[in-house]
Design a protein around this motif. Structure first.
Motif, PDB file in Angstrom:
ATOM      1  N   HIS A  69       0.932  -1.163   0.053  1.00 29.57           N
ATOM      2  CA  HIS A  69      -0.087   0.024   0.009  1.00 29.57           C
ATOM      3  C   HIS A  69       0.847   1.301  -0.023  1.00 29.57           C
ATOM      4  CE1 HIS A  69      -2.724  -3.083   1.666  1.00 29.57           C
ATOM      5  NE2 HIS A  69      -3.877  -2.381   0.881  1.00 29.57           N
ATOM      6  N   ALA A  70       0.396   2.272  -0.697  1.00 29.56           N
ATOM      7  CA  ALA A  70       1.251   3.456  -0.832  1.00 29.56           C
ATOM      8  C   ALA A  70       0.570   4.670  -0.128  1.00 29.56           C
ATOM      9  CB  ALA A  70       1.332   3.806  -2.165  1.00 29.56           C
ATOM     10  N   ASP A  71       1.184   5.560   0.516  1.00 30.25           N
ATOM     11  CA  ASP A  71       0.393   6.794   1.276  1.00 30.25           C
ATOM     12  C   ASP A  71       0.223   7.935   0.318  1.00 30.25           C
ATOM     13  OD1 ASP A  71       0.216   5.334   3.663  1.00 30.25           O
ATOM     14  OD2 ASP A  71       1.980   6.114   4.417  1.00 30.25           O
ATOM     15  N   VAL A  72       0.800   7.816  -0.808  1.00 30.31           N
ATOM     16  CA  VAL A  72       0.793   8.876  -1.637  1.00 30.31           C
ATOM     17  C   VAL A  72       0.844   8.423  -3.136  1.00 30.31           C
ATOM     18  CG1 VAL A  72       2.034  10.635  -0.127  1.00 30.31           C
ATOM     19  CG2 VAL A  72       3.399   9.235  -1.618  1.00 30.31           C
ATOM     20  N   LYS A 126      -1.728   5.804  -5.469  1.00 28.21           N
ATOM     21  CA  LYS A 126      -2.065   5.578  -3.985  1.00 28.21           C
ATOM     22  C   LYS A 126      -2.890   4.784  -3.819  1.00 28.21           C
ATOM     23  CE  LYS A 126      -3.909   8.659  -0.315  1.00 28.21           C
ATOM     24  NZ  LYS A 126      -4.486  10.258  -0.071  1.00 28.21           N
ATOM     25  N   GLY A 127      -2.741   4.175  -2.412  1.00 29.02           N
ATOM     26  CA  GLY A 127      -3.601   3.164  -1.949  1.00 29.02           C
ATOM     27  C   GLY A 127      -3.170   1.642  -2.497  1.00 29.02           C
ATOM     28  N   GLN A 240       5.116  -4.597   3.503  1.00 33.39           N
ATOM     29  CA  GLN A 240       3.736  -4.905   3.724  1.00 33.39           C
ATOM     30  C   GLN A 240       3.735  -5.883   4.819  1.00 33.39           C
ATOM     31  OE1 GLN A 240       0.882  -3.750   2.576  1.00 33.39           O
ATOM     32  NE2 GLN A 240      -0.598  -5.279   2.786  1.00 33.39           N
ATOM     33  N   LYS A 244       4.153  -1.777   7.233  1.00 38.27           N
ATOM     34  CA  LYS A 244       4.640  -0.360   6.833  1.00 38.27           C
ATOM     35  C   LYS A 244       4.091  -0.085   5.267  1.00 38.27           C
ATOM     36  CE  LYS A 244       9.192  -0.889   9.108  1.00 38.27           C
ATOM     37  NZ  LYS A 244      10.497  -0.832   9.057  1.00 38.27           N
ATOM     38  N   THR A 245       3.767   1.002   5.286  1.00 37.58           N
ATOM     39  CA  THR A 245       3.254   1.495   3.831  1.00 37.58           C
ATOM     40  C   THR A 245       4.292   2.025   3.000  1.00 37.58           C
ATOM     41  OG1 THR A 245       2.505   3.296   4.600  1.00 37.58           O
ATOM     42  CG2 THR A 245       0.874   1.901   4.648  1.00 37.58           C
ATOM     43  N   ASN A 247       5.829   5.031   1.425  1.00 34.18           N
ATOM     44  CA  ASN A 247       5.611   6.690   1.882  1.00 34.18           C
ATOM     45  C   ASN A 247       6.761   7.336   1.418  1.00 34.18           C
ATOM     46  OD1 ASN A 247       4.161   9.059   2.528  1.00 34.18           O
ATOM     47  ND2 ASN A 247       4.644   8.791   4.730  1.00 34.18           N
TER      48      ASN A 247
END
Length: 257
Positions: A69-72, A126-127, A240, A244-245, A247
């Motif tokens: 997953h990505a925060d941005v 993102k996501g 993952q 942790k994402t 970011n």
């Protein structure tokens, strides 16, 4: 028994001219070339679809697997307000991820330029990060390489980065002034103009891709045996698994006046 051996002998000898007489001798006298347009106007071949459909379903399932997953949003931005961007989130993520994975195998690597700007093909969303996203970012079968370069070749590489307005790097900080590299820091230390440096890159870049000439005469080189795409997948999956994402940050590793 002697008679049996004689019979076998005559059978074998008799078969040889028979085989020779059965061989065909053809000569090509004419050839025609026809073009078949493959587009949406062609009728659907149901037999072909039935053949590949099970493989497509399996591939789609695998490619749609969420691996992180990505925060941005990490966009492929080469320009902002019609000016080249010296640093962006996608380049930083890409370089940091590959540098991190390479250091597992060789902790003596000084810095990384694993790709050129053109080698990173698309944005990362993102996501959810799906396996297909990584294949889109890095669709090539490029390998990670480690080169030891002389001071002159290191300087040549730094000048290439500066002249082209910034490239994906990790472990390296520099300011670009008048298209020249200044205030260069490698692993937190000022550039030593007399030192050989060990650099992570790709086989494409090392072989002169995008007109990079710095790796033509290395002091040493090593094939890591790891595809860049596989290293990215490992990095994302490990983050993952650790909760942790992804970011990345803009940290001023390359600035341009």
């Amino acid at each position: 028994m002697k008679d049996i051996h004689s019979i076998k002998k005559y059978l074998i000898l008799g078969a040889i001219p028979l085989m020779l007489s059965c061989s065909s001798h053809y000569t090509l006298v004419k050839s025609n070339r026809t073009e078949y347009n493959m587009n949406s106007t062609q009728p659907v071949d149901s037999t072909l679809i039935k053949t590949y459909l099970p493989y497509k379903v399996k591939m789609d399932q695998e490619m749609n697997t969420v691996i992180g997953h990505a925060d941005v949003l990490m966009e492929k931005l080469d320009k902002k307000d019609d000016k080249p961007v010296a640093e962006n989130l996608l380049r930083n993520f890409f370089s940091d991820a590959l540098f991190h994975e390479a250091l597992k195998y060789d902790p003596t690597i000084d810095f990384a330029m694993p790709s050129t700007n053109g080698g990173i093909r698309v944005a990362l969303p993102k996501g959810d990060i799906k396996l297909s996203n990584v294949f889109e970012v890095m669709p090539f079968e490029n390998e990670m390489m480690v080169y030891v370069l002389s001071p002159a070749d290191v300087q040549n590489l730094l000048e290439y980065i500066a002249k082209t307005g910034g490239q994906p790097v990790a472990g390296l900080r520099m300011k670009i002034v008048d298209d020249k590299p200044t205030e260069v820091m490698i692993n937190g230390k000022p550039l030593d103009p007399t030192k050989n440096y060990k650099i992570l890159t790709s086989d494409y870049v090392a072989e002169g891709g995008d007109n990079v000439q710095s790796f033509k005469n290395p002091i040493e080189k090593k094939i890591m045996g790891i595809r860049m795409r596989d290293a990215l997948i490992t990095y994302i999956k490990e983050n993952q698994a650790a909760g942790k994402t992804i970011n990345p940050k803009l940290d001023g590793r390359i600035t341009k006046d």
